[in-house]
Every structure is written in C-alpha cells, then in structure tokens.
Write an enzyme that holds these catalytic residues in place. Structure first.
Site, PDB file in Angstrom:
ATOM      1  N   ASP A  96      -1.794  -0.463   5.124  1.00 40.54           N
ATOM      2  CA  ASP A  96      -2.005  -1.449   6.179  1.00 40.54           C
ATOM      3  C   ASP A  96      -2.250  -0.789   7.530  1.00 40.54           C
ATOM      4  O   ASP A  96      -2.622  -1.463   8.494  1.00 40.54           O
ATOM      5  CB  ASP A  96      -0.860  -2.465   6.252  1.00 40.54           C
ATOM      6  CG  ASP A  96       0.483  -1.854   6.615  1.00 40.54           C
ATOM      7  OD1 ASP A  96       0.587  -0.615   6.710  1.00 40.54           O
ATOM      8  OD2 ASP A  96       1.447  -2.620   6.798  1.00 40.54           O
TER       9      ASP A  96
ATOM     10  N   ASP B  54       1.214   1.998   2.082  1.00 41.41           N
ATOM     11  CA  ASP B  54       0.911   0.625   1.675  1.00 41.41           C
ATOM     12  C   ASP B  54      -0.423   0.146   2.241  1.00 41.41           C
ATOM     13  O   ASP B  54      -0.774  -1.022   2.126  1.00 41.41           O
ATOM     14  CB  ASP B  54       2.034  -0.336   2.047  1.00 41.41           C
ATOM     15  CG  ASP B  54       2.206  -0.525   3.540  1.00 41.41           C
ATOM     16  OD1 ASP B  54       1.940   0.424   4.287  1.00 41.41           O
ATOM     17  OD2 ASP B  54       2.616  -1.623   3.963  1.00 41.41           O
TER      18      ASP B  54
ATOM     19  N   ASP C 175      -1.923   4.747   5.354  1.00 41.80           N
ATOM     20  CA  ASP C 175      -0.522   4.985   5.015  1.00 41.80           C
ATOM     21  C   ASP C 175      -0.224   4.479   3.603  1.00 41.80           C
ATOM     22  O   ASP C 175      -1.094   3.894   2.950  1.00 41.80           O
ATOM     23  CB  ASP C 175       0.405   4.383   6.070  1.00 41.80           C
ATOM     24  CG  ASP C 175       0.438   2.871   6.072  1.00 41.80           C
ATOM     25  OD1 ASP C 175      -0.504   2.249   5.545  1.00 41.80           O
ATOM     26  OD2 ASP C 175       1.397   2.284   6.630  1.00 41.80           O
TER      27      ASP C 175
ATOM     28  N   SER D 231       6.384   1.021   4.072  1.00 44.12           N
ATOM     29  CA  SER D 231       5.279   1.373   4.955  1.00 44.12           C
ATOM     30  C   SER D 231       5.130   2.889   5.056  1.00 44.12           C
ATOM     31  O   SER D 231       4.857   3.544   4.063  1.00 44.12           O
ATOM     32  CB  SER D 231       5.471   0.721   6.328  1.00 44.12           C
ATOM     33  OG  SER D 231       4.349   0.899   7.137  1.00 44.12           O
TER      34      SER D 231
END
Length: 559
Positions: free
Chosen positions: A302, A300, A298, A144
């Site tokens: 999400d 990834d 960010d 993340s």
C-alpha cells in the site's frame, strides 16, 4: 501473585496450547519483566485494528488475540444491517495464513460468510474485494512496513475504508465482553469450506482490481521506460507485474533477493520503502541496470518508494512528500491538457503532509482538503463526494508516508495505483528530456523549496507508554514559546481546539519563517513521531532548518 502472573499461569495451563507459544511461556518462567511485557495489557484495538509483536500473551499477536478480536467483530456485524460477509487477506508476514484461517473459522461459526484470498495479496486488493463482493467488513492480516517480529489485523468497513473511530469503539466494546479462550466460537475449517461458509476469492477479483487501476491512466506511452522493481519480499509482485504487463512496460528487472515472499525480510530488517536501508539492495542493482526509475513497494503493497537518476551517476530517493506533490502536479497538468479535469476538482492530503501542496492545488484551481493522519480519512472524503453524487470531483490523495491514490476504486492507499502513476509520470517527463528529479527541482523553483523530515522516538514496554503520555501531557500544560530559536506563532491542539476535524492526539506549532513542527504519538507503534517542515530558497537552507528542529525534537523527547 499479581495480575500479570495470574494471566501468565492461565495461558500456560490451556489445553492444546500451540507448541511455539508453550515454549515461549515456559522460557520466561520467573522473569517478572518478560511476563509483565506480555500480560500487562490487552493488545490495543484502535481504528487500525491490532498490531503487535508475534508471540504469547495478551499483549502479543497470536491465534487467541485474533479469535477474540474476530468474535467482537462478528458480534458487531451481526448487530447491524450490513451484509453478513467478510473478505480476508494477508501479506507475507509470519503466521499470516494461519491468522486468516482462524479469523475465517470464527466468522463461519457466527453465521458470517468468510471470503479468503487463496494466496497473499495486497491491502488495496482487500479494500477492493470488500466492495467487489458486497461484504459488510474486511480483514487484512498485515503489519505494513514494521519489522519482521510484528504482525497486525486491520479491519475495514463496507465502504472499503478502514473502520471509523465510532465503529472501532463499538467493536472494541464487543471484544471486551469476551475472554481469550472460552468465548470465541470456532468452526471446523474444512467443514466450513465444504458447506460454503468459507469461500476462496477467485482470480477474476484480482484481475478486475488491476483493470480498475489501469482505467485511471492518463494514457502516456511507457514502452521505452526502463524499470527496477522490488516488492521487498512482500505481496506486491503478482499485481504489480500484472499491471506493468498490461501497461506495456517491458523493460522490468525485479530485485532477485527481494522477489520471493519472505516474512523474515532477510535483506531489509525494516521493510519500509521510506528508508534507504530497505531500498539499498535495489539501489545497488541500479548501478548495473541503469534504469530510468526504481520502485519499491512495502510488504502489504500500500506504500510506494522510488529512486531516480541524480545526474551524477547515482540514484536519489524521492521522499513521500516530493512524490505526492509531483504526482498532484502531473495529474492536474495532464488532465487539464487532455480535457478530463472535472468541474470543482478536489485533492486531499493530511495535516502532517507538505504545505507545498497548497500552492500547487491553487495553481490548477483544485480544492485542497486536509484530514487527520491516516488514509482512512482520505477515503472518507471520497465517500462524501460519492454521497453528494460527484465522485468524479476526487482526483488525487496522498500522505507523506508514501501513500497515494488517484481514484475511488479502493478507499485506502494503493501502491499498485502509485506504481502506475510513477511510471506514467517518469515516461512523460522523459519524453521532454527530464527525469523525475528534474521535475521535483522545477517545482521547488516555482513554489519554493519545501523540505520535510520525520523524527521517530521509541518508547518500549509499559514504562515507555507512561513516558509517552507524560510527554504529551507536559506539552499540553506548557506550550513552548520557541523551538530551535524560532518563535511559536500559532499552537494548535487537535485534541482540544476547534479544528473542524475529529479530535486527535496531535500538537501543531507554526513557527516564524513559515516552518512547522508537529508532535503525534503513533496509533499502532510505541513511538512519538515529530514532523518537521521548513521552507527556504534552496534545499541546503531548508535542510539546515530541519536539522535545528530535529535537535530540538530530540531534546524535547527526553522530557
């Protein structure tokens, strides 16, 4: 010789040990603390899967921890009636592609077909692929928004949600039956590709994902919107640009230093759009481009952060809670206006997210449900509504940590979806002579100024873990009577009290004046997070309360 040293020597003696792992282990020879840090425990597998520093040892992310975890997942999947197919994705982090290939090799060797995205893609695109391809599970290799030294391994269920507490326990039990070297089965990658046990996900899957996001548009004109976008050297660039093009947002400037995927994140060591440092490069570009809106996703993709003109020649970051209530209000008012509000609508947020969502939902006749922290719990609520035959009742979900979702196309937070909503809302307000900051201030004027803050306290290594446990135990045994001079009117222990939610390691203190103080150890990082909430007649007054609460939190975390 202690257990840590025994494990260390066994790892060092492995044949075909990758050169980087061998060099790291040889480099810590005789350093008892460094050996202990890598071997004092197995990297914890929880509801979020694995997350840790990349490196050698049982407490690190490496090919051996990936293989062992995947063997446990394969055992679990083969013991169920779920489809024997798993979708796999990774973001821009170091070793992401390698870890995906190793996971695919283990799955293929266990009779499970592995579907791999051929290049980096966002976490929500993985959640989408699980159901799109009819898989029994999914794996996303990502940490993340953690610093570059981290990587992770998130596991998803057949519903596209991160796995439940119960499934995580079953997978963990299966993992525990295997060692790191001899147990995991491994197929030859090229041979598995050749015989179809490992398959690449085609481009149509991603394109259909973007179309599913677009289907959720209220439909306001965005052609005049001027946007600066940064993917923070992560995986958002391809799907976000595809989305913006299909929406008709043509005035887009991508932050050049943060455009290309780069797991070292050279311009933002902590690539989290929640913090100003990560957005700073984009904010400097705003001073030249003068956009209506700046957006960051960010690594990834999400989570989404945003900045808007502050009316003083600069740009002001919008907090996760502010964006959450702004989008909730925007969705409600536009759906009411265009006649698409469902009967008995439901919005979902978390126990640590702003209390301001409550009066906004009530204004529009929306049922507001609160869940434990973690978007998987919001995803579960979507699944429950779907099981009841009324998926249309779900209109929006958000969490304070910059996660948003306005549809059931995925079961995790989706920054591609959030970008679409933010652009729509910015354009809608611009047509009325307002910025998104004006919209936030209008909500504060109507409902009260709810201001939130987050304090994170890091506890590194084995001693840090014990310190965290001792702090939580101490608070449970002797709840404070007051915090920062505010009387504790209600204390809730989500691990022991009957809250109607699953048990969780969270303490909540409701304070005099409507303020709130919550303590929660992170499930993925060596941190205790303290969530602060104040309500007052102005930002200045509310922020002053949070400053008092933050000082009390810092003192409390000293033990």
């Amino acid at each position: 010789m202690n257990d840590n040293e025994t494990r260390y020597r066994r790892w060092l003696a492995q044949p075909n040990l990758p050169d980087d792992l061998a060099a790291e282990l040889n480099g810590i020879a005789g350093d008892e603390a460094a050996v202990a840090d890598r071997f004092y425990r197995d990297l914890e597998f929880g509801t979020g899967g694995l997350r840790g520093v990349i490196g050698a040892g049982t407490n690190r992310m490496n090919v051996y921890t990936i293989r062992r975890a995947t063997q446990g997942l394969a055992d679990y999947l083969n013991g169920t009636d779920l489809p024997k197919q798993v979708a796999i994705a990774h973001d821009s982090r170091r070793k992401g592609e390698l870890f995906c290939r190793e996971a695919a090799r283990v799955l293929a060797a266990n009779g499970i077909t592995a579907y791999l995205y051929p290049r980096l893609e966002p976490t929500p695109a993985l959640s989408w692929a699980v159901r799109y391809l009819g898989c029994g599970a999914g794996i996303c290799v990502t940490a993340s928004h953690n610093p570059a030294k981290y990587n992770g391994y998130k596991v998803y269920g057949a519903d596209g949600c991160q796995i439940t507490l119960e499934v995580a326990d079953q997978v963990l039990a299966a993992i525990g039956k295997h060692d790191y070297f001899d147990s995991p089965r491994l197929a030859d990658y090229d041979q598995a590709v050749a015989d179809g046990r490992i398959r690449l996900i085609d481009d149509q899957c991603l394109s259909d994902f973007v179309d599913a996001v677009l289907a959720l548009r209220p439909g306001n004109d965005v052609s005049r919107l001027k946007l600066v976008y940064t993917p923070l050297n992560g995986s958002g660039l391809e799907p976000v640009k595809m989305l913006l093009d299909r929406m008709g947002v043509t005035q887009v400037t991508v932050v050049p230093e943060q455009e290309a995927p780069d797991g070292d994140f050279p311009t933002c060591p902590y690539p989290n759009p929640e913090i100003r440092e990560a957005m700073e490069t984009g904010l400097k570009l705003c001073d030249t481009v003068h956009p209506d809106l700046m957006i960051g996703t960010d690594p990834d993709c999400d989570r989404m952060g945003a900045a808007v003109p502050d009316g003083k020649g600069g740009y002001r970051l919008i907090t996760g809670n502010e964006m959450g209530v702004l989008l909730l209000d925007y969705i409600c008012r536009t759906r009411q206006a265009n006649g698409t509000m469902p009967k008995d609508p439901v919005a979902v947020t978390t126990i640590v997210s702003t209390d301001m969502a409550t009066p906004i939902a009530a204004k529009y006749g929306v049922e507001l449900r609160r869940t434990l922290t973690g978007f998987k719990f919001i995803g579960e609520q979507i699944g429950l509504l779907e099981a009841e035959g009324h998926p249309e009742r779900y209109i929006f979900g958000f969490e304070e940590s910059y996660g948003y979702l306005s549809g059931g196309h995925v079961r995790d937070k989706d920054a591609v979806n959030a970008v679409m909503l933010a652009c729509e809302a910015a354009a809608w307000y611009a047509a009325r002579g307002m910025t998104l900051l004006d919209a936030v201030n209008a909500l504060y004027a109507e409902f009260g100024c709810y201001r939130n803050a987050l304090c994170s306290f890091t506890f590194e290594g084995e001693s840090g873990m014990h310190a965290m446990q001792a702090l939580m135990a101490g608070l449970r045994s002797a709840a404070p009577a007051e915090i920062a001079g505010y009387k504790v009117e209600t204390a809730i222990d989500y691990q022991a009290d009957d809250t109607g939610l699953p048990k969780a390691d969270v303490l909540e203190y409701r304070l005099a004046g409507g303020h709130k103080f919550m303590v929660r150890p992170s499930g993925t990082e060596p941190k205790i997070k303290v969530y602060l909430s104040a309500v007052a007649g102005s930002e200045v007054l509310a922020d002053a309360v949070n400053e008092q609460l933050a000082a009390a939190a810092a003192q409390m975390m000293k033990g």
